[in-house]
Design an enzyme around this catalytic site. Structure first.
Site: not given
Length: 444
Positions: A240, A238, A99, A242
Site C-alpha cells: 500500500d 510495500d 499492506s 506507506d
C-alpha cells in the site's frame, strides 16, 4: 485494541476473517456517524489485491445506505487517502489494504477528518454495530447517498508531494520495485515528472501478485537489478506504499534505520531537526543509537508500531520518526508513513549533498540481529517468570554496551518474540537459542 480493529485496522483472509458484511456495516456506521446534521462525505481508496473491488463496493454501499456521499479514489497509496481526507475536507477516509500481506488477505483502515487513525472509541462502537449489538436507521427517499469516481484526487496528491520536496532529479537513474501494488499508481509518474530516468519492476498488478516475491519485504530482485546495472538508487515499496526500503548502487539494503540516520543528520545540518530529536521503536538497531550519539542527535523509543511513533511525534512536535521496516513519518509534512515521500526526502539529501547512499551511510554500523518467535499458552506468565527475568539480566550483562536482548509479546498472536543484537551472528544465535530453549523446556 478491540475485537476486530488492531493497531492498523481490521485485517484477515478475505471472506473468512474479514467479510463483505463487515465492510458494509463499517460503511453504514461511518455514514450514519458523520451524517447526523448533513450528508457525510467519505473517501475510499484501495490497493490492487483481488478482493479490493468487493470491499470497496461493500463500504460504498453501506455508507450510501445511511446517507453518505462516497468518493472512490481507486487504486492508490494509503498516505494519499490520509492526505486528501484533510486537504479536501472529507469527514473520514477508508483504505482497503492488507499492506505487505499476501493477496488473499485484506484489511480496512479508517482515518478521521485530520487524516489520522480513527479514535478507538469510534472503532469500538463500529465493532458493536458489526456484532448487531446496536442498530441504526437507514436512509430513505432522497436521503440515500451517491458515490462518485474521484481518481483525479491522485493528481492532487502527487502535486502536493512535488510541492513539498521540489527536488530536481535530472541526471538521476532510479530503479523502482512497486510490489505490484499501490505504488503503481503514483511512483513512476511522480519521479519521472521531476526529471529522473525511472525503470520499474513488479509494475503489473493482476490482483494476485501484490507483494509476491517483490516489494519492501522481498527486495531480492531489486537487489539483483541494482548489482547488474548502473542506477543511483533503488526504491522498494510495500503493497500500500506507506513503507520504503532503498537499495544503494552496490546492492546493499538501506532500511528504515539507515533512512532515519541519513535524514536526521541532514536535517540537523540545515538546522531543521526540531528539538534535535528522532523517534524510534524499541526494535531499532543498536548501531543506530550509537551513530546518533556520535552525531549528538537525541532519540526516544516507543513500543513497536507506527501508531506509537506518531503519538510521540504529535505530542511533542518532533519532525522525524519511524521504524526499521521503512515506515517513516515526516511530521512537518504528513501524519502517516509515506513511501514515496520518504523516497523524495532521500533523493533530496543525495542531490543537495552530492553524495551517494554509500557515503551518506558512513558512520552507521548495523549490529547483527536475530529474532525468533516462541508459541506460548500465556504470554504474561512467561514474561513474569523469575527465572526468565534472571536469564535476560544475565545475557544483558554479558553483552554490556556491545549488544542487547529484547523479549516481548506479540500484539496479535500467542507468541513471545526473542531478539538479540550483538557483534557477531554467532553470539546472536547462542543467546536467542538460550532463551528460546528455556521457555520451551518449562512448558510455557
Amino acid at each position: 485494541m478491540g475485537k476486530y480493529f488492531g493497531t492498523d485496522g481490521v485485517r484477515g483472509k478475505a471472506n473468512e476473517d474479514l467479510t463483505l458484511d463487515m465492510a458494509i456495516r463499517i460503511g453504514q456506521y461511518l455514514g450514519w456517524y458523520y451524517g447526523k446534521n448533513r450528508p457525510a462525505k467519505i473517501l475510499v481508496g484501495k490497493d490492487t489485491r483481488l478482493s479490493g473491488d468487493m470491499f470497496e463496493a461493500g463500504l460504498a454501499a453501506g455508507a450510501t445506505s445511511t446517507g453518505a456521499d462516497v468518493y472512490l479514489l481507486g487504486a492508490c497509496p494509503t498516505p494519499a487517502v490520509s492526505y486528501l481526507v484533510n486537504k479536501d475536507r472529507f469527514d473520514c477516509g477508508i483504505m482497503v489494504s492488507a499492506s505487505h500481506n499476501p493477496y488473499y488477505d485484506n484489511g480496512i483502515k479508517v482515518f478521521d477528518h485530520n487524516g489520522q487513525k480513527m479514535d478507538e472509541e469510534v472503532l469500538l462502537e463500529i465493532e458493536k454495530y458489526i456484532d448487531h449489538e446496536i442498530e441504526l436507521p437507514l436512509a430513505t427517499g432522497d436521503h440515500i447517498g451517491e458515490y462518485f469516481d474521484w481518481s483525479d484526487g491522485l493528481e492532487i496528491y502527487m502535486s502536493w508531494l512535488k510541492s513539498i520536496v521540489p527536488v530536481d532529479l535530472n541526471g538521476m537513474k532510479i530503479a523502482v520495485d512497486l510490489a505490484n501494488g499501490s505504488a503503481t499508481s503514483t511512483a513512476v509518474e511522480t519521479l519521472s515528472s521531476l526529471g529522473a530516468t525511472v525503470e520499474a519492476i513488479a509494475n503489473s498488478p493482476n490482483g494476485l501478485n501484490i507483494n509476491l516475491k517483490c516489494g519492501s519485504t522481498h527486495p531480492e530482485e531489486l537487489v539483483r537489478v541494482m548489482k547488474e546495472n548502473d542506477y543511483d538508487i533503488g526504491l522498494a515499496f510495500d503493497g500500500d506504499a506507506d513503507r520504503l526500503i532503498a537499495v544503494n548502487s552496490d546492492g546493499d539494503l538501506i532500511n528504515g534505520d539507515y533512512v532515519l540516520y541519513i535524514c536526521s543528520k541532514y536535517l540537523k545540518e540545515i538546522n531543521h531537526l526540531n528539538k534535535n530529536m528522532v523517534v524510534t521503536t524499541v526494535m531499532a538497531n543498536l548501531g543506530l543509537y550509537k551513530a546518533l550519539d556520535a552525531n549528538k542527535i537525541d532519540y526516544i523509543q516507543t513500543a513497536v508500531g507506527d501508531k506509537y511513533v506518531f503519538e510521540e511525534m504529535q505530542k511533542n512536535d518532533y519532525y522525524l520518526g519511524g521504524e526499521q521496516s521503512g515506515h517513516i513519518i515526516f511530521y512537518e509534512n504528513a501524519v502517516t508513513g509515506d513511501g514515496l515521500l520518504t523516497a523524495l526526502k532521500l533523493l533530496e539529501v543525495m542531490k543537495k549533498t552530492g553524495k551517494s547512499l554509500q557515503e551518506l551511510s558512513e558512520g552507521l554500523f548495523i549490529y547483527p540481529q536475530l529474532l525468533k518467535n516462541v508459541e506460548v499458552k500465556d504470554k504474561n506468565e512467561v514474561l513474569n517468570d523469575p527465572g526468565l527475568k534472571e536469564l535476560i539480566a544475565s545475557i544483558n550483562k554479558k553483552l554490556d554496551s556491545d549488544g542487547r536482548i529484547l523479549v516481548r509479546p506479540s500484539g496479535t498472536e500467542p507468541l513471545i518474540r526473542v531478539m538479540v543484537e550483538a557483534k557477531t551472528d554467532e553470539l546472536c544465535k547462542n543467546y536467542v537459542d538460550e532463551v528460546v530453549t528455556y521457555i520451551q523446556e518449562r512448558g510455557f
